[in-house]
Structures are given as structure tokens and as C-alpha cells.
Design an enzyme around this catalytic site. Sequence first.
Site, PDB file in Angstrom:
ATOM      1  N   HIS A 291       0.872  -1.175   0.000  1.00 15.63           N
ATOM      2  CA  HIS A 291       0.000   0.000   0.000  1.00 15.63           C
ATOM      3  C   HIS A 291       0.913   1.229   0.000  1.00 15.63           C
ATOM      4  O   HIS A 291       2.030   1.170   0.538  1.00 15.63           O
ATOM      5  CB  HIS A 291      -0.834  -0.054   1.287  1.00 15.63           C
TER       6      HIS A 291
ATOM      7  N   ASP B 194       2.858  -4.788   8.069  1.00 13.79           N
ATOM      8  CA  ASP B 194       1.641  -3.992   7.916  1.00 13.79           C
ATOM      9  C   ASP B 194       0.446  -4.942   8.009  1.00 13.79           C
ATOM     10  O   ASP B 194       0.163  -5.695   7.077  1.00 13.79           O
ATOM     11  CB  ASP B 194       1.708  -3.278   6.547  1.00 13.79           C
TER      12      ASP B 194
ATOM     13  N   GLN C 186      -4.801  -5.327   6.755  1.00 15.51           N
ATOM     14  CA  GLN C 186      -5.826  -6.227   6.191  1.00 15.51           C
ATOM     15  C   GLN C 186      -5.848  -7.585   6.874  1.00 15.51           C
ATOM     16  O   GLN C 186      -6.666  -8.436   6.524  1.00 15.51           O
ATOM     17  CB  GLN C 186      -5.566  -6.436   4.691  1.00 15.51           C
TER      18      GLN C 186
ATOM     19  N   LYS D 176     -10.691  -1.345  10.119  1.00 18.46           N
ATOM     20  CA  LYS D 176     -10.818  -2.509   9.226  1.00 18.46           C
ATOM     21  C   LYS D 176     -11.215  -3.730  10.039  1.00 18.46           C
ATOM     22  O   LYS D 176     -11.244  -4.846   9.545  1.00 18.46           O
ATOM     23  CB  LYS D 176      -9.499  -2.763   8.515  1.00 18.46           C
TER      24      LYS D 176
ATOM     25  N   CYS E 166      -4.640   2.368  -3.807  1.00 16.31           N
ATOM     26  CA  CYS E 166      -3.405   2.869  -3.174  1.00 16.31           C
ATOM     27  C   CYS E 166      -2.242   1.911  -3.379  1.00 16.31           C
ATOM     28  O   CYS E 166      -1.373   1.767  -2.506  1.00 16.31           O
ATOM     29  CB  CYS E 166      -3.604   3.138  -1.684  1.00 16.31           C
TER      30      CYS E 166
HETATM   31  N1  PMP Z   1      -1.895  -0.911   4.476  1.00 15.58           N
HETATM   32  C1  PMP Z   1      -2.865  -1.630   3.922  1.00 15.58           C
HETATM   33  C2  PMP Z   1      -2.560  -3.006   3.397  1.00 15.58           C
HETATM   34  C3  PMP Z   1      -4.154  -1.108   3.826  1.00 15.58           C
HETATM   35  O1  PMP Z   1      -5.122  -1.822   3.264  1.00 15.58           O
HETATM   36  C4  PMP Z   1      -4.405   0.187   4.331  1.00 15.58           C
HETATM   37  C5  PMP Z   1      -5.777   0.817   4.223  1.00 15.58           C
HETATM   38  N2  PMP Z   1      -6.358   0.721   2.959  1.00 15.58           N
HETATM   39  C6  PMP Z   1      -3.366   0.886   4.914  1.00 15.58           C
HETATM   40  C7  PMP Z   1      -2.129   0.303   4.970  1.00 15.58           C
HETATM   41  C8  PMP Z   1      -3.563   2.247   5.491  1.00 15.58           C
HETATM   42  O2  PMP Z   1      -4.443   2.192   6.562  1.00 15.58           O
HETATM   43  P1  PMP Z   1      -5.026   3.533   7.210  1.00 15.58           P
HETATM   44  O3  PMP Z   1      -5.563   4.329   6.063  1.00 15.58           O
HETATM   45  O4  PMP Z   1      -6.093   3.061   8.133  1.00 15.58           O
HETATM   46  O5  PMP Z   1      -3.905   4.204   7.897  1.00 15.58           O
END
Ligand code: PMP
Length: 405
Positions: free
Chosen positions: A122, A199, A202, A225, A363
Site C-alpha cells: 500500500h 503492515d 488487512q 478494518k 493505493c
Molecule cells: N496498508 C494496507 C494493506 C491497507 O489496506 C491500508 C488501508 N487501505 C493501509 C495500509 C492504510 O491504513 P489507514 O488508512 O487506516 O492508515
Amino acid sequence: MLDIQKIRADFPILDEKINGKDLVYFDNAATTQKPLPVLNALANYYGHYNANIHRGIHHLAEKATSAFEASRKTIQKFLNARYTEEIIFTYGTTDGINLVAQTYGRAFLKEGDEIIISAMEHHSNIVPWQMLCEQNGCVLKVIPVNDDGELILEAYEKLLSGKTKFVSVVHVSNALGTINPVKYIIQKAHEVGAKVLIDGAQATSHLTIDVQDLDTDFYVFSAHKLYGPTGMGALYGKKELLEAMPPYRGGGEMIKEVTFEKTTYNELPYKFEAGTPNIADVIAVKTAIEYLDELGKENVAAYENELLAYATEQLLKIEGLKIIGQAKDKVSVISFVIEGIHPQDVGVILDQQGIAVRTGHHCTQPLMKRFGIPGTSRASFAVYNTKEEIDKLVLGIEKVKKMVL
Ligand code: PMP
């Protein structure tokens, strides 16, 4: 066996009508919906014991503080961390990664040191490391991905060397659903003396996380999430590392003593928690975790896998539809493209039918580039989704094809 209709009744938003149709919410990888106990926990705090934490000695402040700190304990257990003070509250995954890059990274990484990430990260696990590289001259290396959307581990092993000082990899890909073999990745990184951040944005709603078993140095996730509120998350870090790291933001709460000559910093975890946090959200994440625990993580995972298998089978029957990312190990996320149709059109026409999917690059622009596509449509399933809803998605896509092609 889970009683899905009973679970659905816990999520009031599922009764919403969208464009006159029953909402079918398949954008769970972006954020999950919140059950009544979580909504009640938020209202209960604001309605009955709203107060700032740690500083007051009055009844409300003490009640709020103890609920706030109870949440830290719940997250410690949720991740199986050794110590409560290894849990730092953050604003989410992005905030946690930035914290580690800007504190551990700036203090302990130097020019020429290599940081390894992967091609399926991401943006929030790419940009903070690029910013660090610009600041201190580190070099970013990238683990490639195969056609099924899995990390190429032989390539990872080739990237590892004495120069590797940090590895930051996603546990579960938000764009493809791939579950990465993070325990192996961590072990290999440790063999060359590198530290690792995982990270978990998910992962936490689908998998059981055990940071001690993984032996990860850092683990980050977002509450939203995980059936919890937005703007709240946590960073797990090994105590000795967190202790050695300089603080992140300066302000109230993170200090022991302030004079104009010199400030001394608070102990863990407060050293990293400057300012008034999202108190209600922190408190409510405890409720979200308890809600999930009551359903049973294994039951939830088994049910979501059933939805994944059913949806994969049904979607693959649609002519011209291709699933991007068919890893052997994946969670209930399906990214797809349809020949001749832009993902944006898929999203708009499905929305007209009350079906919420995510379209675009999720993203993960470098990953989309890897597959040579501008983006995908993504359906991601949570515990309250049903096979009937998947049938609606299939009919919806057939309608998209009729309208566009
Ligand atoms: N890493 C991953 C794999 C994600 O799916 C997301 C959220 N789409 C993020 C990081 C960022 O999370 P947040 O926007 O809640 O900080």
C-alpha cells in the site's frame, strides 16, 4: 456455525437503501461496518463519562482512563504481545509506519543502508520509507510479485545482505488478498540482522495474530478494518526497540518533565502518545475485538473462505472477467477486470444497483503497473456478507456488461 442473519442485525447500516435497493456492502477492505456494541461504546463514553485521560483525579477522568487503558490490555492479548507497554496507540496503520520510519529509521538507519519492501505494498508502506531515504540516504529495494500475486521469495532472499537493515512488508494485500508468509520473511531478515515491520491493516480481521510467534519487531494495524472506529490503530513494537527509539511527536503526555533548558520524556507507552488521543475510539476498539472474539476468529475465517470460494467460482463464469491475484493463500478479497470495461464504469453501474465495490488502484499504483492495468474492481467480504449478495453482484456485473459493451 455462525448465525449470519443474527450478525447482520447487529449492523444497522445494512438496512440502508441505496438508490432504492438494499445495500450490498462489498468494500470491507476499505473499511468494515460497525456493530451496535461498538456504536454503543462510543455513545456511552460521550454520554456518560467523557473526560480527558491520565490527568484528572475526578471520577469521570478515572473512569475514562481505566477504560482507555483496558483497551491497551485487550490489544496486547489480541496480538499476543508480551508487555502492555509494547502497544502504542496511533491514528492507524499509516501513522504507525510513519512513526517507525521517522523514529527508528532516523535514529538507526544511515546512508547506504538498505530497506526492503515489496511490490504489493500500500502507498502507506512505500512513501514513508521513500521519505526516510531522502532524509538519510538509505536505499529502497523491492521484492517482486509473480503472476498469481505472490511474493517471489527467491528474489527476496537474493536481495538480503549485510546491507539490509530493515524489511517492511504487508501481511495481507489489500489489492489482491494475498496472505504473505511473513514468519518466513521475518526469520530471513533476522538472519542478516535486519529489523522487520509487518503492515497488518488487512490481516487483523481475518487471521489470528501472534507477534511473539512471528517474532516481528513491529506490527501495525487500523481499528476501522476490524469493525472498530476510524482514526485509531496500534503499533506493536518489541520493548527494547521502543525504549531505544526517540519520541515521535512532542507535546503533552509524552514528557516526564519540561523546563526551557531540557525536557525528559515519559516512559513507554506514553513516550509515543503526545496530545489528547481519540479516547472514545480507543475505548470502542476493545468492544470491536470482543465482538470478533465472541464470534470466534476461526468461525469468521471459515465463513469468509466459503464466501471467497463461492464468489470466485461464480465470478469466473462471467465471460471476459479475469481475477487479478490468485494466490494459493488469500483472504476474502477479489480484484477483477472485465475485458473492454473500465473499472470506474463497473463501480458506477453497480452502485446504481446498491452494490458498493471499490474501483481504482487501491493505493497500490506500483502493483497495478506490475499487472499492466490502470486499476481493478474489488469486492471484499466480511462476516455479515452472504451468498445471496454475491449472486446480486454476479447479476449486477452482467448488467454492467449489457450496458457498456
Ligand atoms: N496498508 C494496507 C494493506 C491497507 O489496506 C491500508 C488501508 N487501505 C493501509 C495500509 C492504510 O491504513 P489507514 O488508512 O487506516 O492508515
